[in-house]
Design an enzyme around this catalytic site. Structure first.
Site, PDB file in Angstrom:
ATOM      1  N   GLY A 239      50.748  36.571  33.977  1.00 22.64           N
ATOM      2  CA  GLY A 239      51.562  37.763  34.168  1.00 22.64           C
ATOM      3  C   GLY A 239      51.809  38.053  35.626  1.00 22.64           C
ATOM      4  O   GLY A 239      52.600  38.929  35.984  1.00 22.64           O
ATOM      5  N   ARG A 240      51.087  37.320  36.481  1.00 23.94           N
ATOM      6  CA  ARG A 240      51.297  37.555  37.922  1.00 23.94           C
ATOM      7  C   ARG A 240      50.911  36.312  38.714  1.00 23.94           C
ATOM      8  O   ARG A 240      50.499  36.405  39.860  1.00 23.94           O
ATOM      9  CB  ARG A 240      50.445  38.717  38.373  1.00 23.94           C
ATOM     10  CG  ARG A 240      48.991  38.513  37.954  1.00 23.94           C
ATOM     11  CD  ARG A 240      48.148  39.398  38.708  1.00 23.94           C
ATOM     12  NE  ARG A 240      46.807  39.373  38.150  1.00 23.94           N
ATOM     13  CZ  ARG A 240      45.806  39.891  38.758  1.00 23.94           C
ATOM     14  NH1 ARG A 240      45.969  40.467  39.906  1.00 23.94           N
ATOM     15  NH2 ARG A 240      44.610  39.855  38.208  1.00 23.94           N
TER      16      ARG A 240
ATOM     17  N   ASP B 219      52.860  44.763  37.094  1.00 25.47           N
ATOM     18  CA  ASP B 219      53.831  44.589  38.185  1.00 25.47           C
ATOM     19  C   ASP B 219      53.848  43.164  38.736  1.00 25.47           C
ATOM     20  O   ASP B 219      54.615  42.864  39.653  1.00 25.47           O
ATOM     21  CB  ASP B 219      53.533  45.593  39.315  1.00 25.47           C
ATOM     22  CG  ASP B 219      52.143  45.415  39.897  1.00 25.47           C
ATOM     23  OD1 ASP B 219      51.415  44.494  39.467  1.00 25.47           O
ATOM     24  OD2 ASP B 219      51.775  46.211  40.782  1.00 25.47           O
TER      25      ASP B 219
ATOM     26  N   ARG C 119      45.962  29.521  45.004  1.00 26.29           N
ATOM     27  CA  ARG C 119      44.768  29.023  44.333  1.00 26.29           C
ATOM     28  C   ARG C 119      44.969  27.554  43.995  1.00 26.29           C
ATOM     29  O   ARG C 119      46.052  27.139  43.590  1.00 26.29           O
ATOM     30  CB  ARG C 119      44.584  29.859  43.070  1.00 26.29           C
ATOM     31  CG  ARG C 119      43.374  29.523  42.274  1.00 26.29           C
ATOM     32  CD  ARG C 119      42.967  30.692  41.421  1.00 26.29           C
ATOM     33  NE  ARG C 119      43.872  30.928  40.306  1.00 26.29           N
ATOM     34  CZ  ARG C 119      43.553  31.718  39.276  1.00 26.29           C
ATOM     35  NH1 ARG C 119      42.397  32.343  39.257  1.00 26.29           N
ATOM     36  NH2 ARG C 119      44.394  31.897  38.289  1.00 26.29           N
TER      37      ARG C 119
ATOM     38  N   ASP D 165      40.442  33.679  28.002  1.00 23.52           N
ATOM     39  CA  ASP D 165      41.547  33.325  28.897  1.00 23.52           C
ATOM     40  C   ASP D 165      41.070  33.125  30.325  1.00 23.52           C
ATOM     41  O   ASP D 165      41.869  32.731  31.189  1.00 23.52           O
ATOM     42  CB  ASP D 165      42.650  34.398  28.857  1.00 23.52           C
ATOM     43  CG  ASP D 165      42.099  35.792  29.111  1.00 23.52           C
ATOM     44  OD1 ASP D 165      41.226  36.234  28.348  1.00 23.52           O
ATOM     45  OD2 ASP D 165      42.532  36.435  30.079  1.00 23.52           O
TER      46      ASP D 165
HETATM   47  P1  AMP Z   1      42.898  39.139  34.211  1.00 21.72           P
HETATM   48  O1  AMP Z   1      42.174  40.363  33.801  1.00 21.72           O
HETATM   49  O2  AMP Z   1      43.255  39.108  35.668  1.00 21.72           O
HETATM   50  O3  AMP Z   1      42.236  37.878  33.770  1.00 21.72           O
HETATM   51  O4  AMP Z   1      44.319  39.200  33.471  1.00 21.72           O
HETATM   52  C1  AMP Z   1      44.451  39.303  32.099  1.00 21.72           C
HETATM   53  C2  AMP Z   1      45.926  39.208  31.745  1.00 21.72           C
HETATM   54  O5  AMP Z   1      46.639  40.291  32.329  1.00 21.72           O
HETATM   55  C3  AMP Z   1      46.605  37.956  32.248  1.00 21.72           C
HETATM   56  O6  AMP Z   1      47.576  37.618  31.299  1.00 21.72           O
HETATM   57  C4  AMP Z   1      47.232  38.402  33.541  1.00 21.72           C
HETATM   58  O7  AMP Z   1      48.331  37.599  33.922  1.00 21.72           O
HETATM   59  C5  AMP Z   1      47.659  39.813  33.204  1.00 21.72           C
HETATM   60  N1  AMP Z   1      47.722  40.666  34.386  1.00 21.72           N
HETATM   61  C6  AMP Z   1      46.710  41.129  35.139  1.00 21.72           C
HETATM   62  N2  AMP Z   1      47.154  41.895  36.150  1.00 21.72           N
HETATM   63  C7  AMP Z   1      48.505  41.913  36.061  1.00 21.72           C
HETATM   64  C8  AMP Z   1      49.553  42.533  36.805  1.00 21.72           C
HETATM   65  N3  AMP Z   1      49.309  43.281  37.872  1.00 21.72           N
HETATM   66  N4  AMP Z   1      50.823  42.325  36.394  1.00 21.72           N
HETATM   67  C9  AMP Z   1      51.102  41.577  35.315  1.00 21.72           C
HETATM   68  N5  AMP Z   1      50.165  40.976  34.581  1.00 21.72           N
HETATM   69  C10 AMP Z   1      48.882  41.137  34.929  1.00 21.72           C
HETATM   70 MG    MG Z   2      42.579  35.971  33.875  1.00 16.63          MG
END
Ligand code: AMP
Ligand code: MG
Length: 490
Positions: free
Chosen positions: A92-93, A125, A176, A252
């Site tokens: 998502g980012r 975002d 990364r 994930d």
């Molecule tokens: P994470 O908690 O970072 O492992 O993210 C879990 C999911 O949320 C993943 O699909 C990320 O890509 C999405 N995600 C986390 N932060 C954001 C953000 N600021 N904008 C869009 N997607 C996000």
């Molecule tokens: Mg993640």
């Protein structure tokens, strides 16, 4: 356009079924500037020197101007988050720019994290705050220096834009590098596609990319499952031996390559307490220190479920095969743990050494002893349990320490200098302490001062040796700073 003469670039992931990714461009940022560039890693990768901490490189690694050698895409994945299945997460980012074949002929992903919205962003975002970028840069590089399989940090950019979290914060983008970004959640996503070939093609891809020996097996997909089980068992044992808490072991966030990925609210234990949870979002303590092996096995069961159609014709047979494979996890884990912990005690890997390690940990918990300090100073106690540089003073229960140390000393054999060397190679002098990481983040984000960041980024490369420069990183946190909390703050 920058030269790619030194870079071996490929895009093998984009040849997988189209349901597994979306081609997508980064969103440019206003005024990028360098926070860090990892020249050593760049050299290892054969990364174009024209992009190494240059104005041209800044345009690329901020996502402002992608050269022709990139083919940016967001990867699709699902995930069990705190036990609940989200069928569609995905990057998502983050965006995969390219795969680079490094100097060891290893294929490695180059990914931007924080590069703007993608088709998987949902309401997010697509950005990262600078604080978590700093934490991931430093902690992942420290983990690498500690010998733990991990994604790496090639660069970090300050975007010159703000992101809104609890309040406005500076934005950052991390570059990364990882063996791949294929997660257990990627398999979950593939297995839910109407296209039934997706899971097989993904599994074949992963065998080819990460576990080529499995292709020779009579049962390649079982061999794949076994390989991931072993890689994760060994990884989590390594974490445990260093007091590392990942913090969000959602499916994930677990890479099938066996590398540590997705550093969010991660942290190292200060004083030893196996129930420690740092993450403010982990209210139930699901991902507490002591739960990590069990959670890894739970996650692997989710992976095994996706492979059932590939393991046997009849599902009932496949379940028997997968269950037997999963049941071997504890054995792999305890073997790896015993090896790591025995080495920390200066002993060969035996059941007796494992018992001594368990007893020491119990004593450390009862006495709230600092994990890293205790193990590091143990080498001083090889001869004299009450050596002033040894851990004796860390224990309030002096009698308990005396009894344990006497038993331990009875098991030590061989040359004292060698024992100490072995112990010092397994017990880091310093780890990224939470209070230090917080201070560094504060210095950068509140005062624009990169000095401390740069000093730590330099010193973290040699965590097993004490030098004039790195003594301050070994200092435990002042008692007033406990208990420490990490905020997902993503
Ligand atoms: P994470 O908690 O970072 O492992 O993210 C879990 C999911 O949320 C993943 O699909 C990320 O890509 C999405 N995600 C986390 N932060 C954001 C953000 N600021 N904008 C869009 N997607 C996000
Ligand atoms: Mg993640």
């Amino acid at each position: 356009m920058p030269s790619t003469a030194t870079m071996q670039i490929e895009h093998s992931y984009s040849e997988l079924p189209a349901t597994l990714f979306e081609l997508c461009a980064p969103t440019p940022v206003a005024a990028p500037s360098w926070l860090a560039f990892n020249h050593q890693l760049a050299a290892e990768l054969g990364f174009d020197p024209a992009l190494a901490e240059t104005a041209a490189g800044l345009q690329v690694l901020s996502g402002n101007q992608l050269p022709a050698w990139t083919k940016s895409l967001a990867q699709a994945y699902s995930g069990h988050q705190f036990g609940q299945l989200s069928p569609r997460l995905g990057d998502g980012r983050a965006l995969l720019l390219a795969e680079i074949i490094d100097h060891n002929q290893q294929r490695r992903d180059i990914q931007l994290k924080g590069s703007g919205p993608t088709p998987y962003s949902r309401r997010g975002d697509g950005r990262s705050a600078l604080g978590p970028v700093i934490r991931e840069y430093l902690v992942s590089e420290a983990m690498h220096a500690l010998g733990v399989p991990t994604s790496r940090a090639l660069a970090a950019v300050i975007t010159g834009e703000n992101v809104y979290r609890e309040h406005l914060k500076s934005g950052g983008i991390l570059t990364r590098v990882a063996a791949s970004h294929i997660r257990i959640g990627t398999f979950q996503f593939a297995s839910m596609q109407p296209d039934h070939t997706a899971i097989k093609r993904l599994a074949d891809y992963v065998i080819n990319r990460h576990y080529p020996a499995c292709a020779e097996s009579d049962q390649p997909y079982l061999a794949l499952l076994n390989s991931v089980i072993q890689a994760q068992a060994s990884l989590v044992a390594h974490w445990m031996s260093l007091g590392f808490i990942h913090g969000v072991m959602n499916t994930d966030n677990m890479s099938v390559s066996g590398e540590t990925i997705d550093y969010g609210p991660c942290a190292f234990i200060d004083h030893y307490d196996p129930t420690t949870v740092f993450s403010s979002i982990d209210q139930q303590g699901r991902y507490a220190y002591r739960n990590q092996p069990m959670i890894a096995q739970w996650n692997l069961a989710r992976l095994a479920e996706t492979l059932l159609p590939l393991l046997a014709e009849a599902e009932a047979d496949a379940v028997v095969i997968a269950t037997a494979a999963l049941n071997a996890f504890p054995e792999f884990y305890y073997q790896a743990w015993q090896q790591r912990m025995s080495a920390k005690l200066g002993l060969p890997s035996t059941a007796a050494a494992k018992l001594l390690a368990e007893q020491l940990l119990e004593l450390m918990a009862a006495n709230k002893v600092d994990f890293t300090l205790c193990f590091r100073s143990l080498a001083f106690a090889v001869h004299d349990a009450f050596d002033p540089q040894g851990p004796a003073a860390l224990f309030t229960d002096q009698q308990g320490w005396r009894v344990w140390a006497a038993q331990w000393q009875q098991h030590l054999t061989g040359d004292v200098v060698e024992i100490r060397q072995q112990m010092n190679a397994s017990n880091p002098y310093f780890i990224p302490r939470n209070h230090q990481i917080e201070l560094i983040i504060q210095q950068v984000t509140e005062h624009g001062d990169l000095t401390l960041f740069q000093q730590f980024a330099r010193d973290l490369a040699t965590p097993f040796s004490e030098t004039d420069d790195n003594q301050r990183w070994a200092e435990p946190a002042p008692a007033s700073e406990m208990p420490y909390r990490t905020f997902c703050g993503t």
